[in-house]
Design an enzyme around this catalytic site. Structure first.
Site, PDB file in Angstrom:
ATOM      1  CG  HIS A  12      -0.452  -0.135   2.529  1.00  0.00           C
ATOM      2  ND1 HIS A  12      -1.055  -0.846   3.532  1.00  0.00           N
ATOM      3  CD2 HIS A  12       0.653   0.405   3.091  1.00  0.00           C
ATOM      4  CE1 HIS A  12      -0.343  -0.744   4.657  1.00  0.00           C
ATOM      5  NE2 HIS A  12       0.685   0.023   4.405  1.00  0.00           N
ATOM      6  CG  HIS A  59       0.775   4.332   7.698  1.00  0.00           C
ATOM      7  ND1 HIS A  59      -0.345   3.866   7.039  1.00  0.00           N
ATOM      8  CD2 HIS A  59       1.774   3.483   7.362  1.00  0.00           C
ATOM      9  CE1 HIS A  59      -0.024   2.786   6.335  1.00  0.00           C
ATOM     10  NE2 HIS A  59       1.254   2.534   6.513  1.00  0.00           N
ATOM     11  CG  HIS A 193       8.803  -0.917   3.734  1.00  0.00           C
ATOM     12  ND1 HIS A 193       8.034  -2.015   4.025  1.00  0.00           N
ATOM     13  CD2 HIS A 193       8.094   0.151   4.176  1.00  0.00           C
ATOM     14  CE1 HIS A 193       6.900  -1.626   4.612  1.00  0.00           C
ATOM     15  NE2 HIS A 193       6.928  -0.313   4.724  1.00  0.00           N
ATOM     16  CD  GLU A 240       3.453  -1.460   6.367  1.00  0.00           C
ATOM     17  OE1 GLU A 240       3.361  -0.296   6.765  1.00  0.00           O
ATOM     18  OE2 GLU A 240       3.544  -1.756   5.155  1.00  0.00           O
TER      19      GLU A 240
END
Lengths: 282, 129
Positions: A12, A59, A193, A240
């Site tokens: 996303h 977030h 990431h 995530e």
């Protein structure tokens, strides 16, 4: 009866939303990314889900450090695109399915998953970028969406195994909902990431590939991966990926992988992965 | 026996936002969160020092914010998604803020990302180095 017909996994990445919103989707940097979803757009137009249960993380948009729910289910009629310093994404309001959402809350809580019920929640790129990738830029989203927010910002997040088990409980909840609905479940975020520290920019394509392989064929093995393994191999924000296990747990063990897109060049700071899995009975 | 939070410390160049860091960084992160409101951004921009004085964070944290030293803010309990609101308030791209925490220039970082990102080899654990 409602039933889960398929699962979708997708990253996303916020810059994908920015590229789309600012008309840059056709630029050489972005074109291959959006092309990777051409098949998926056709597929979902054909499948026409009534409801998508969209597993994502907030977030620091709807939730700050004041309140950190591990699992939060959105039971409202609608959810507004969240405010950011740059402004909210120019995307349609997300319409919920309160009846099914409340039913899932009841069923999973009685199954000993202590869900947080949320009646007011703005949704950030974690939820809207997957919708954009799968549906493009319509005036209205073509289905109802039940947001399921998972804490992956504050450690400890839930374990991968807990996520996988929650997926199974969600499936049970959906299958006991007394209305004929075609339901999909999406797991979003990832892939590898790391957005902070001297190791920022970490991308582990080999890990990501293995994760996709196991998501498809051996999710039980993935469910045993520890938080340290995720952070070490996939970066601090690669955690995530546990959210993909909620999606996978809600599907048949023998669900078919019908599409995969793993983009090797990191998009902004993050590796992109995408998979579609269909339940055999669907 | 290694505790849950200690187990992450073997990973090089990485700070996990754990229970200790969240407690340490609460006011720093909530200050960043306040910048979501345009009136707060204006008030911060008008007098950064005064705005920071009104938040009960440590002097070290205030200085790190004034210096826009993101690596330091992380070490003082900052979390990247909160700090991203500060960099955005400055009009700085998220990726450039992330790059500022690494050893090279932001151009080096962008180049590294364009060819596949930072390799995992040699970056798994401090003990293997």
């Amino acid at each position: 009866m409602a039933k889960i017909i398929a699962g979708v996994a997708t990253s996303h990445i916020p810059n994908i939303g920015v590229a789309l919103d600012t008309g840059k989707a056709g630029d050489p940097q972005w074109k291959p990314v959006f092309e990777g979803y051409d098949y998926s757009k056709k597929w979902i137009a054909d499948k026409k889900p009534d409801v998508v249960i969209l597993v994502y993380n907030d977030h620091a948009s709807a939730f700050s450090l004041e309140l950190i729910p591990t699992f939060a289910i959105g039971c409202a009629n609608e959810f507004q695109p969240a405010q950011t310093v740059w402004g909210p994404r120019p995307v349609p309001v997300v319409k919920g399915h309160p009846e099914l959402a409340w039913h899932i809350a009841q069923s999973t809580i009685l199954d000993e998953f202590d869900m947080t019920v949320v009646n007011r929640m703005d949704v950030d790129h974690g939820l809207t970028v997957p919708l954009s990738l799968m549906f493009g830029q319509p005036d209205d989203w073509p289905c109802k969406v039940i947001p399921l927010a998972v804490n992956v910002v504050q450690f400890p997040p839930p374990t991968g195994n807990r996520c996988y088990s929650l997926g199974k409980a969600i499936r049970k909840a959906v299958e006991t909902f007394d209305e004929d609905l075609k339901v999909m479940i999406w797991g979003t975020g990832g892939m590898s990431h790391q957005l902070q520290g001297a190791r920022a920019g970490l991308i582990n394509a080999e890990f990501d590939k293995q994760f996709l392989d196991k998501l498809s064929a051996d999710p039980e093995a993935l469910a045993r991966l520890s938080h340290v393994d995720y952070v070490r191999e996939a970066g601090s924000e690669g955690i995530e990926l546990i959210m993909w296990l909620i999606m996978r747990g809600a599907l048949d063990t023998e669900a078919h992988e019908i599409y995969r897109f793993h983009y090797g060049v990191p998009v902004s700071n993050t590796a992109l992965g995408h998979m579609i899995l269909e339940n055999p009975r669907s | 026996m290694t505790s849950y939070t200690e187990a992450f410390q073997d990973i090089p160049g990485t700070t996990v936002f754990d229970i200790h860091r969240s407690r340490l960084g609460y006011h720093l992160n909530m200050f960043c969160m306040s910048l979501l409101k345009v009136e707060n951004r204006e008030s911060f921009k008008a007098n950064e020092r005064a705005y920071l004085e009104s938040v009960p964070m440590t002097e070290e944290q205030r200085q790190a914010v004034m210096d826009r030293d993101y690596a330091r803010m992380i070490s003082l309990g900052g979390n990247i998604y909160f700090l991203g609101k500060l960099s955005a308030a400055d009009g700085v791209a998220f990726g450039d803020m992330v790059a500022s925490m690494t050893e090279g220039l932001k151009e080096d970082y962008a180049r590294m990302m364009s060819v596949g990102g930072r390799s995992i080899e040699g970056n798994r654990s401090k003990s293997e180095r």
